[in-house]
Design an enzyme around this catalytic site. Structure first.
Site, mmCIF file in Angstrom:
data_model
loop_
_atom_site.group_PDB
_atom_site.id
_atom_site.type_symbol
_atom_site.label_atom_id
_atom_site.label_comp_id
_atom_site.label_asym_id
_atom_site.label_seq_id
_atom_site.Cartn_x
_atom_site.Cartn_y
_atom_site.Cartn_z
ATOM 1 N N ARG A 20 109.763 23.925 -66.613
ATOM 2 C CA ARG A 20 110.757 24.521 -66.044
ATOM 3 C C ARG A 20 111.719 24.944 -66.892
ATOM 4 O O ARG A 20 111.983 24.383 -67.991
ATOM 5 C CB ARG A 20 111.364 23.742 -65.049
ATOM 6 C CG ARG A 20 110.569 23.345 -63.993
ATOM 7 C CD ARG A 20 111.419 22.358 -62.850
ATOM 8 N NE ARG A 20 110.467 22.013 -61.701
ATOM 9 C CZ ARG A 20 109.408 21.414 -61.610
ATOM 10 N NH1 ARG A 20 109.067 20.619 -62.657
ATOM 11 N NH2 ARG A 20 108.807 21.108 -60.582
ATOM 12 N N HIS A 72 106.406 27.177 -64.832
ATOM 13 C CA HIS A 72 104.880 27.329 -65.194
ATOM 14 C C HIS A 72 104.752 29.101 -65.501
ATOM 15 O O HIS A 72 103.937 29.412 -64.974
ATOM 16 C CB HIS A 72 103.989 26.945 -64.248
ATOM 17 C CG HIS A 72 103.945 25.427 -64.494
ATOM 18 N ND1 HIS A 72 104.149 24.650 -65.474
ATOM 19 C CD2 HIS A 72 103.361 24.590 -63.369
ATOM 20 C CE1 HIS A 72 104.076 23.346 -65.118
ATOM 21 N NE2 HIS A 72 103.700 23.218 -63.772
ATOM 22 N N HIS A 83 96.906 22.281 -67.103
ATOM 23 C CA HIS A 83 97.089 21.645 -65.964
ATOM 24 C C HIS A 83 96.124 21.042 -65.289
ATOM 25 O O HIS A 83 95.890 21.148 -64.061
ATOM 26 C CB HIS A 83 98.036 22.487 -65.114
ATOM 27 C CG HIS A 83 99.165 21.930 -64.174
ATOM 28 N ND1 HIS A 83 98.874 20.902 -63.234
ATOM 29 C CD2 HIS A 83 100.624 22.125 -64.329
ATOM 30 C CE1 HIS A 83 100.087 20.794 -62.853
ATOM 31 N NE2 HIS A 83 101.154 21.303 -63.376
ATOM 32 N N ASP A 101 107.247 12.609 -62.443
ATOM 33 C CA ASP A 101 107.146 13.866 -62.765
ATOM 34 C C ASP A 101 108.222 14.480 -64.045
ATOM 35 O O ASP A 101 109.144 14.997 -63.899
ATOM 36 C CB ASP A 101 107.533 14.746 -61.435
ATOM 37 C CG ASP A 101 107.097 16.177 -61.704
ATOM 38 O OD1 ASP A 101 106.649 16.658 -62.832
ATOM 39 O OD2 ASP A 101 107.313 17.059 -60.588
ATOM 40 N N GLU A 113 100.554 16.815 -69.321
ATOM 41 C CA GLU A 113 100.620 18.180 -69.860
ATOM 42 C C GLU A 113 101.157 18.080 -71.044
ATOM 43 O O GLU A 113 102.488 17.491 -71.307
ATOM 44 C CB GLU A 113 101.588 18.977 -68.993
ATOM 45 C CG GLU A 113 100.633 19.073 -67.504
ATOM 46 C CD GLU A 113 101.871 19.433 -66.495
ATOM 47 O OE1 GLU A 113 102.846 20.279 -66.679
ATOM 48 O OE2 GLU A 113 101.871 18.513 -65.419
HETATM 49 C C1 GLA Z 1 104.052 20.175 -63.059
HETATM 50 C C2 GLA Z 1 105.446 20.094 -62.452
HETATM 51 C C3 GLA Z 1 105.462 19.446 -61.014
HETATM 52 C C4 GLA Z 1 104.865 20.345 -60.150
HETATM 53 C C5 GLA Z 1 103.512 20.544 -60.497
HETATM 54 C C6 GLA Z 1 102.664 21.669 -59.618
HETATM 55 O O1 GLA Z 1 103.634 19.240 -63.168
HETATM 56 O O2 GLA Z 1 106.150 19.218 -63.278
HETATM 57 O O3 GLA Z 1 106.773 19.398 -60.579
HETATM 58 O O4 GLA Z 1 105.545 21.410 -59.986
HETATM 59 O O5 GLA Z 1 103.504 21.187 -61.870
HETATM 60 O O6 GLA Z 1 102.915 21.322 -58.406
#
Ligand code: GLA
Length: 387
Positions: free
Chosen positions: A116, A141, A215, A287, A353
């Protein structure tokens, strides 16, 4: 779909491979050897504008990989378990329409900026840029039409490094709000040991920001086999980047010690996932970006190990990137039907990632993601499988 199936069988036959039908999709079945084989191309589907999307199948060292020209998507990655039984350990779909309509970035290449950027805004050399905003107030993304939704030029190769694909995409100046024409080359290599290596390369004609990643959604028990909460994960990181409620880093590099974020020693993902730490509540699980202790390295160094005790399959990730986003599949909600026909529910797959930190363009204290004309962006991530 019918047309697609016939075409696939025809192209498989032309390539001298057996065509089989699995769960409604036809695929070319490799002869079963663990030796390298030249990448085979087949039609996967056609986009609304008539563009044909191909799927490339390659195999080396016992690893089998299927890649789409759309998004550079890893549509399938098969590895054996401790008894030699293969499973596709990467979540995805069996058809192009689902990738186009509703994919949460399954298996895709991510760019120009993995993760982000707060409010989709940043300032570089005194100029302000507004990016495409597609995740609440933020840009995620690469924006509404990131690299995951672009058709890449794919060029197969077989050389001393292994069997692989070069994927090329040129992102025009201003695309999704980013400055500069960005020429991107991603190379997927399967080595003779069955490692999957991703090499990212990019150049620009104006100063810009770049943060490329992959991803893939892993489930080492096989996609569609249920939760990843029993998988054991180790991340070589003493700190992580806590976020606000929009999952934008606050700027703090917080210690993992004494928190559910402590994966310094391997532990089952499910052990602390319900601990109720405020950071987990906001993210609906894990996350977050882990700050790898090794930092930026000239060569890929160890970042994480994932292991599924029941199948025995394991994955080691090494990278020269300083960060690792571990996403525990929190937004999978039972509405998507995966490759083998089973529905994905929360925590049925996870992402690891490799990247620079989220929102780095707005945090001068984070490692820089700026790329300038004359420089070459180069990063590598190595996936090593075991069983
Ligand atoms: C990334 C983001 C998550 C989500 C996924 C897709 O990993 O960090 O918050 O948006 O992509 O769903």
């Amino acid at each position: 779909m019918e047309l697609n199936r016939r075409t696939v069988i025809a192209s498989a036959a032309a390539a001298g491979l057996a065509a089989t039908t699995l769960g409604g999709t036809a695929e070319a079945t490799p002869a079963g050897s663990s030796k390298g084989r030249k990448p085979v191309k087949e039609l996967f589907g056609t986009l609304a504008d008539g563009t044909k999307v191909h799927r490339w199948s390659l195999e080396n060292g016992g690893t089998r990989l299927k890649v789409l020209s759309y998004g550079g998507i890893v549509q399938s990655l098969e590895i054996p378990d401790r008894r030699g039984r293969y499973a596709n350990v990467s979540a995805g779909f069996d058809n192009l329409d689902d990738y186009v309509a509703s994919s949460p970035y399954f298996g895709a290449l991510i760019g120009r900026y993995g993760n982000r950027i707060g409010k989709g805004q940043f300032t570089l050399d005194g100029k302000s840029y507004q990016l495409s905003v597609n995740d609440g107030d933020n840009s995620l993304h690469g924006g509404a039409k990131g690299f995951d939704k672009r058709v890449w030029d794919v060029e197969p190769f077989t050389d001393s490094s292994g069997v692989g694909l070069h994927l090329h995409y040129t992102s025009v100046d201003g695309e999704m709000g980013y400055p500069g024409t960005l020429k991107v080359k991603v190379t997927y290599t399967l080595t003779r040991h069955g490692d999957w290596i991703i090499d990212y390369e990019a150049t620009t004609d104006k100063a810009t920001v770049v943060n490329l990643t992959s991803h893939v959604y892993w489930n080492l028990g096989g996609e569609g086999s249920g939760t990843i909460e029993d998988h054991e994960l180790q991340i070589a990181a003493t700190r992580y980047t806590p976020t606000d409620s929009g999952l934008i880093p606050t700027g703090e590099l917080a210690k993992v010690a004494g928190t559910p974020f402590d994966f310094r020693h391997s532990k089952p993902i499910g052990r602390d996932i319900r601990a109720g730490h405020e950071q987990q509540v906001m993210a609906k699980g894990f996350d977050h970006n882990w700050v790898l202790d090794k930092g930026i390295t000239a060569k890929p160094e160890h970042a994480a190990t994932l292991r599924d005790p029941s199948s025995g399959r394991s994955l080691k990730i090494a990278t020269n990137e300083p960060g690792l986003q571990f996403y525990s599949g929190n937004f999978l909600d039972g509405t998507l039907t995966g490759t083998s026909g089973r529905v994905y529910r929360q925590g049925d797959a996870l992402c690891l990632e490799t990247q620079h930190f989220p929102d780095a363009p707005n945090h001068p204290s984070f490692p820089s993601t700026v790329l300038r004309p004359g420089q070459v962006y180069r990063t590598r991530t190595v996936h090593t499988f075991g069983s």
